[in-house]
Scaffold this active site. Structure first.
Site, PDB file in Angstrom:
ATOM      1  N   ILE A 162      54.435  45.162  13.798  1.00 22.70           N
ATOM      2  CA  ILE A 162      56.277  45.985  13.582  1.00 22.70           C
ATOM      3  C   ILE A 162      56.097  45.658  12.566  1.00 22.70           C
ATOM      4  CG2 ILE A 162      57.856  46.591  14.146  1.00 22.70           C
ATOM      5  CD1 ILE A 162      56.772  46.336  17.486  1.00 22.70           C
TER       6      ILE A 162
ATOM      7  N   SER B  23      62.109  42.719  24.284  1.00 22.99           N
ATOM      8  CA  SER B  23      61.414  43.395  24.795  1.00 22.99           C
ATOM      9  C   SER B  23      61.757  44.105  26.083  1.00 22.99           C
ATOM     10  CB  SER B  23      60.107  43.096  24.712  1.00 22.99           C
ATOM     11  OG  SER B  23      59.142  43.516  26.144  1.00 22.99           O
TER      12      SER B  23
ATOM     13  N   LYS C 229      62.723  37.009  25.755  1.00 23.16           N
ATOM     14  CA  LYS C 229      62.524  37.812  25.330  1.00 23.16           C
ATOM     15  C   LYS C 229      64.690  38.157  26.288  1.00 23.16           C
ATOM     16  CE  LYS C 229      59.497  38.993  23.114  1.00 23.16           C
ATOM     17  NZ  LYS C 229      59.994  38.935  21.003  1.00 23.16           N
TER      18      LYS C 229
ATOM     19  N   TYR D 298      57.039  35.330  28.270  1.00 23.69           N
ATOM     20  CA  TYR D 298      57.191  36.269  27.876  1.00 23.69           C
ATOM     21  C   TYR D 298      58.985  36.810  27.732  1.00 23.69           C
ATOM     22  CZ  TYR D 298      56.596  40.125  24.894  1.00 23.69           C
ATOM     23  OH  TYR D 298      56.742  40.840  23.378  1.00 23.69           O
TER      24      TYR D 298
ATOM     25  N   SER E 121      51.952  41.804   9.599  1.00 22.69           N
ATOM     26  CA  SER E 121      51.342  42.452  10.222  1.00 22.69           C
ATOM     27  C   SER E 121      52.098  43.471  11.593  1.00 22.69           C
ATOM     28  CB  SER E 121      50.156  41.767  10.641  1.00 22.69           C
ATOM     29  OG  SER E 121      51.010  40.528  11.746  1.00 22.69           O
TER      30      SER E 121
END
Length: 330
Positions: A48, A175, A207, A203, A46
Site C-alpha cells: 500500500i 485497521s 491500531k 495488532y 512496498s
C-alpha cells in the site's frame, strides 16, 4: 466426489462474496496537485505504501519514502521515478522498531527539508513475536510507539508548513481490527511467546492506539493548521501477513486477494484522507472506502486517549521540554 463438490461450492461462494466486497471499494477522485509540496510516506517502498508514494509523485510532490531496508528503498525509489516521471523522489532509512533511528530520521527531515505537507504513517508489521532493541514488543513499537514518536518530533515542520486554507495533514493507517482490541494501559508492552490469537489482538491494540492518539493530538493542536486522520485501507493481501508463518501467511494473503483489495485499491482511502478537499475541513476522523466511518466505542473514549498519551510520552522517553517545544504555537 463429495469433497470436490464442497471445494467447488466453497470456491464459488468465496468468489461471489469477494465480488460483493469489492463492489464497495472506492477510488479517490480528487485531482489535487501537490506541486511544491513535500510528503513523507513511511513504509513507502512496498504494498500500500508504494502505491501511496506513487500517487503523490504523480501529483507532482517531493516524495520521501522511508523504510528499514536499503535495497528495497532504492528499488522503490527508481520504480516511482520511472512510473511517475517525477525525479523528486528520495529514499531515507527509517526503522520504527528503533527509537534511535526514529530520532535520527526526524532530525534529518527537520534539518534538510523546508516544509512537510503530508506525513503518511503507513508503515507497520503484521503479527511477529519478538522484542525490539528498545525492549518493546515489535507489534506495538513499529505500529504505534515508533509512529507516535516520529509524529511528535515532526510537528514543528508540519506546523510551519500548514496554512488555514491548506493545512498540513497527518494520516495514520489503522485497521478494522481496532474493533477487537482489549487495551490495558498498564500492559502496553506485552510479553513475547504469545499464541496467534494474542498477537492478532496486540495488532488490534496497536491500531486502536493510533486512533486514540489522533484524537488526543488533534485536541492538543487545536488552532494549529494541521489535520489528523485515520485511514482504514481495508483487507489487503500484502507481505504484512508473512509473519503468521509461510503457509498461514500465504493462505491469508490469497484469501484476501480473492475476497478484497489489491494494494492499489487499499491505497485509495489513505490518499483520500491526505488530499481530498472535504477531508481537510474535519480532523481526527476515521475513513474507510473514502467515506467517513464511526470507530469503535473504545476509540472515542476521551479518558483512555488522555491516559494513552501520558503513558506513551513516558515510554518513548520524551522529556517535558522536548514535548513542549514540539507542541508550542509558532
Amino acid at each position: 466426489m463429495d469433497i470436490i463438490v464442497i471445494i467447488l461450492v466453497s470456491t464459488i461462494f468465496l468468489c461471489v462474496f469477494g465480488l460483493c466486497l469489492k463492489s464497495g471499494n472506492k477510488i479517490c477522485k480528487s485531482k489535487k496537485r501537490l506541486d511544491g509540496r513535500t510528503c513523507v510516506v513511511t513504509g513507502g517502498t512496498s504494498g500500500i505504501g508504494l502505491e501511496i508514494a506513487l500517487d503523490f509523485a504523480m501529483r507532482g510532490a517531493r516524495v520521501i519514502v522511508a523504510c528499514p531496508f536499503d535495497d528495497e528503498g532504492k528499488v522503490a525509489k527508481e520504480k516511482i521515478i520511472q512510473e511517475s516521471g517525477n525525479t523528486n523522489v528520495v529514499y531515507k532509512f527509517l526503522d520504527l522498531g528503533s527509537f534511535k533511528s526514529v530520532r535520527e530520521f526526524a532530525a534529518d527531515i527537520i534539518q534538510t527539508e523546508n516544509r512537510l505537507d503530508i506525513l503518511m504513517n503507513n508503515a507497520g508489521v503484521g503479527i511477529p513475536d519478538h522484542k525490539t532493541t528498545d525492549g518493546f514488543h515489535i507489534i506495538m513499537q513499529v505500529n504505534y510507539f515508533g509512529t507516535f514518536l516520529l509524529t511528535i518530533l515532526l510537528l514543528p515542520l508540519l506546523k510551519k508548513t500548514g496554512t488555514a486554507s491548506d493545512p498540513s495533514r497527518i494520516v495514520n493507517t489503522t485497521s478494522i481490527l481496532h474493533r477487537i482490541a482489549m487495551l490495558n494501559l498498564d500492559y502496553l508492552n506485552p510479553d513475547v511467546g504469545c499464541n496467534l490469537f494474542k498477537r492478532i489482538m496486540y495488532y488490534g491494540n496497536s491500531k486502536l492506539c493510533l486512533i486514540l492518539f489522533s484524537r488526543e493530538l488533534a485536541k492538543r493542536l487545536r488552532g494549529a493548521n494541521i489535520v489528523i486522520h485515520n485511514a482504514d485501507p481495508g483487507e489487503v493481501g500484502t507481505r504484512i501477513f508473512d509473519s503468521a508463518g509461510v503457509v498461514i501467511g500465504f493462505i491469508i494473503s490469497i484469501l484476501i486477494l480473492i475476497l478484497s483489495k489489491t494494494p492499489f485499491e487499499g491505497a485509495q482511502t489513505p490518499v483520500y484522507a491526505a488530499v481530498d478537499e472535504t477531508a481537510k475541513k474535519v480532523t481526527a476522523r476515521l475513513f474507510r472506502n473514502c467515506t467517513m466511518q464511526s470507530p469503535s466505542s473504545a476509540a472515542t473514549d476521551i479518558q483512555l486517549a488522555k491516559g494513552l498519551w501520558e503513558q506513551s510520552v513516558v515510554l518513548v522517553k520524551l522529556s517535558k521540554q522536548e514535548l513542549d517545544e514540539c507542541l508550542k504555537e509558532n
